[in-house]
Design a protein around this motif. Structure first.
Motif, short mmCIF file in Angstrom:
data_model
loop_
_atom_site.label_atom_id
_atom_site.label_comp_id
_atom_site.label_asym_id
_atom_site.label_seq_id
_atom_site.Cartn_x
_atom_site.Cartn_y
_atom_site.Cartn_z
N ALA A 13 1.07 -1.10 -0.26
CA ALA A 13 0.01 0.40 -0.03
C ALA A 13 0.81 1.15 0.09
CB ALA A 13 -0.88 -0.02 1.42
N THR A 14 2.26 0.86 0.06
CA THR A 14 3.18 2.36 0.37
C THR A 14 2.67 2.21 -0.96
OG1 THR A 14 4.71 1.37 1.12
CG2 THR A 14 3.95 1.65 2.69
N GLY A 15 3.37 1.38 -1.72
CA GLY A 15 3.66 2.18 -3.39
C GLY A 15 2.63 2.41 -4.15
N LEU A 16 0.98 3.05 -3.07
CA LEU A 16 0.18 3.54 -4.01
C LEU A 16 0.33 4.81 -4.81
CD1 LEU A 16 -2.64 3.07 -5.67
CD2 LEU A 16 -3.46 3.25 -3.42
N GLY A 17 0.68 5.86 -3.99
CA GLY A 17 1.73 6.94 -3.71
C GLY A 17 1.91 7.69 -5.14
N SER A 18 2.91 6.20 -5.34
CA SER A 18 3.70 6.70 -6.64
C SER A 18 3.24 6.14 -7.84
CB SER A 18 4.91 6.15 -6.04
OG SER A 18 6.06 6.31 -4.84
N LEU A 19 2.25 4.92 -7.76
CA LEU A 19 1.42 4.79 -8.57
C LEU A 19 0.72 5.69 -9.08
CD1 LEU A 19 0.17 2.51 -10.72
CD2 LEU A 19 -1.12 2.40 -8.73
N VAL A 20 0.42 6.57 -8.47
CA VAL A 20 -1.09 7.39 -9.36
C VAL A 20 -0.24 8.42 -9.72
CG1 VAL A 20 -1.88 9.20 -7.97
CG2 VAL A 20 -2.12 7.32 -6.65
N GLN A 21 0.94 8.67 -9.48
CA GLN A 21 1.37 10.09 -9.69
C GLN A 21 2.02 9.94 -11.26
OE1 GLN A 21 5.17 11.16 -6.75
NE2 GLN A 21 3.68 12.25 -5.60
N LEU A 22 2.35 8.02 -11.00
CA LEU A 22 2.70 7.51 -12.52
C LEU A 22 1.77 7.69 -13.90
CD1 LEU A 22 5.31 4.90 -11.30
CD2 LEU A 22 5.73 7.10 -13.35
N ILE A 23 0.92 7.55 -13.20
CA ILE A 23 -0.25 7.09 -14.37
C ILE A 23 0.09 8.40 -15.34
CG2 ILE A 23 -2.80 7.87 -14.56
CD1 ILE A 23 -1.87 4.56 -13.18
N PRO A 24 0.26 9.59 -15.58
CA PRO A 24 -0.44 10.36 -16.70
C PRO A 24 1.52 10.70 -17.45
CG PRO A 24 -0.11 11.56 -14.29
CD PRO A 24 0.03 10.78 -13.98
N GLN A 25 1.82 9.60 -17.15
CA GLN A 25 3.55 9.49 -17.67
C GLN A 25 2.88 7.53 -18.72
OE1 GLN A 25 6.99 8.96 -16.14
NE2 GLN A 25 5.66 10.41 -13.92
N LEU A 26 1.97 7.05 -18.33
CA LEU A 26 2.01 6.06 -18.72
C LEU A 26 1.14 5.93 -20.94
CD1 LEU A 26 1.48 3.53 -15.61
CD2 LEU A 26 3.63 4.53 -17.05
N GLY A 27 0.45 7.14 -21.00
CA GLY A 27 -1.48 7.01 -21.29
C GLY A 27 -1.78 8.07 -21.42
N GLU A 28 -3.01 8.21 -22.39
CA GLU A 28 -4.29 9.33 -21.78
C GLU A 28 -5.20 8.43 -21.05
OE1 GLU A 28 -7.63 11.09 -24.84
OE2 GLU A 28 -5.62 9.94 -25.91
N LEU A 29 -5.49 9.10 -20.35
CA LEU A 29 -6.34 7.98 -18.77
C LEU A 29 -7.68 8.74 -19.62
CD1 LEU A 29 -7.06 7.42 -16.48
CD2 LEU A 29 -7.02 9.78 -15.68
N GLN A 30 -8.62 7.75 -19.80
CA GLN A 30 -9.82 7.99 -20.51
C GLN A 30 -10.87 7.13 -18.67
OE1 GLN A 30 -10.49 7.93 -23.98
NE2 GLN A 30 -8.01 8.25 -23.39
N HIS A 31 -10.81 7.23 -17.74
CA HIS A 31 -11.44 6.79 -16.49
C HIS A 31 -11.02 5.98 -15.71
CE1 HIS A 31 -14.92 6.30 -14.91
NE2 HIS A 31 -15.00 4.52 -14.83
N SER A 32 -10.96 6.86 -14.54
CA SER A 32 -10.33 6.78 -12.99
C SER A 32 -11.58 5.74 -12.60
CB SER A 32 -10.21 7.27 -12.92
OG SER A 32 -10.43 8.75 -11.70
N GLU A 33 -11.54 4.65 -11.52
CA GLU A 33 -12.90 4.94 -10.69
C GLU A 33 -12.53 4.07 -9.59
OE1 GLU A 33 -15.00 1.36 -12.48
OE2 GLU A 33 -16.42 2.33 -13.78
N HIS A 34 -13.26 4.14 -8.35
CA HIS A 34 -13.20 4.15 -7.15
C HIS A 34 -14.20 3.16 -6.54
CE1 HIS A 34 -12.12 4.29 -3.00
NE2 HIS A 34 -10.71 4.30 -3.07
N ASN A 35 -14.17 1.75 -6.04
CA ASN A 35 -15.27 0.76 -5.77
C ASN A 35 -14.69 -0.16 -5.04
OD1 ASN A 35 -17.35 1.69 -7.99
ND2 ASN A 35 -15.66 0.81 -9.35
#
Length: 300
Positions: A13-35
């Motif tokens: 879980a400590t790596g989740l923040g870093s993952l979120v910061q990386l998202i814009p570098q990985l591709g064009e964000l189309q949609h996000s969810e939290h369920n």
């Protein structure tokens, strides 16, 4: 029917923040969810579904139930491929007659199976997901799951990242995984939530492989089983088997011109794992597994 193609990684879980910061570098964000996803897995007392390499699950998401059957698939190292059927349902207990008749093995008594269904375990977690469009137009979903598997009084934590192909070129999964491995403390996740749930319920010691095999697929399978055994038992015999599997893998890869560098790395890791059990968390180890997985997928 759809075919699920995914790569799975363990990520604290400590790596989740870093993952979120990386998202814009990985591709064009189309949609996000939290369920919140509440999942119940079913089988019969004699594990009919397990014996037929099928998985049966119901899921509650946003107040609606869906039932899923996953059929026998294939695993190419870290890449998992399984046909699956998803249909809406009214409650937590699946209704088997809602699935297409052709999925059942010949002479299956579906009404009798329905009567014998019992809930085995649950996997409840919160999923954060991001749908990305890659440069070539392929779409990949990244999903981070955090929660637990529960079977009776036993439980195990869930903290994993899945990369699933939604449309387009499956090689984009490997490209994204390569980028993520360079930035995050990822470990290859060999076992599905369902496989972990069955193991937790049975409380059986995971058996070591008997030998490494003669093919790259058999060797990577032996390696993943030895790694999983070590994670459960911390026994040196599991490290020895992992070393043998890596050495056998190095020999097999040496015969493939495009994989000479992987052969050298596998041989080095075969020695290293006997000295340091943290090898399974090393980036170079998980990059090797990814490269071999990509080779297996393209060769299938």
């Amino acid at each position: 029917m759809s075919t699920e193609l995914e790569l799975k990684y363990l990520l604290p879980a400590t790596g989740l923040g870093s993952l979120v910061q990386l998202i814009p570098q990985l591709g064009e964000l189309q949609h996000s969810e939290h369920n919140a996803l509440l999942n119940a897995y079913f089988d019969t007392a004699d594990n009919w579904f397990r014996r037929h390499d099928m998985g049966l699950r119901s899921r509650l998401k946003q107040g609606r139930y869906e039932q899923t059957i996953k059929l026998a698939g294939s695993q190419h190292g870290a890449m998992q491929m399984r046909p699956e059927y998803n249909v809406p349902c009214q409650g937590v207990v699946p209704k088997l007659d809602a699935f297409p008749a052709e999925i059942w093995p010949t002479q299956t008594d579906v009404p009798q199976l329905q009567q014998q269904l019992t809930e085995l375990f649950r996997t409840d977690f919160v999923r954060q997901s991001w749908l990305l469009r890659c440069a070539d137009g392929s779409e990949v979903e990244l999903a981070y799951d955090q929660g637990e598997i529960r079977a009776g009084s036993h439980s195990e934590a869930i903290a994993e990242l899945e990369l699933e192909l939604i449309s387009g070129n499956a090689l984009q999964l490997f490209a994204l995984a390569k980028t993520l491995l360079q930035q995050l403390p990822l470990r290859t996740g060999w076992q599905s939530k369902a496989a972990r749930g069955y193991g937790l319920r049975a409380q059986q010691t995971l058996a070591l492989p008997q030998h490494s095999g003669n093919t790259v697929l058999a060797q990577i399978s032996a390696l993943q089983q030895a790694e999983a055994c070590y994670g459960k038992t911390q026994q040196a015999t599991a490290l020895n088997m992992a070393s043998q599997a890596l050495a056998a893998l190095a020999s097999s890869l040496s015969q493939q011109t495009q994989l000479q560098h992987c052969s050298t790395e596998a041989a080095a890791l075969a020695n290293a794992v006997l000295q340091d059990d943290k090898v399974f968390g090393w980036r170079r180890y998980n990059e090797l597994l990814l490269a071999v997985s990509e080779y297996l997928y393209q060769s299938a």
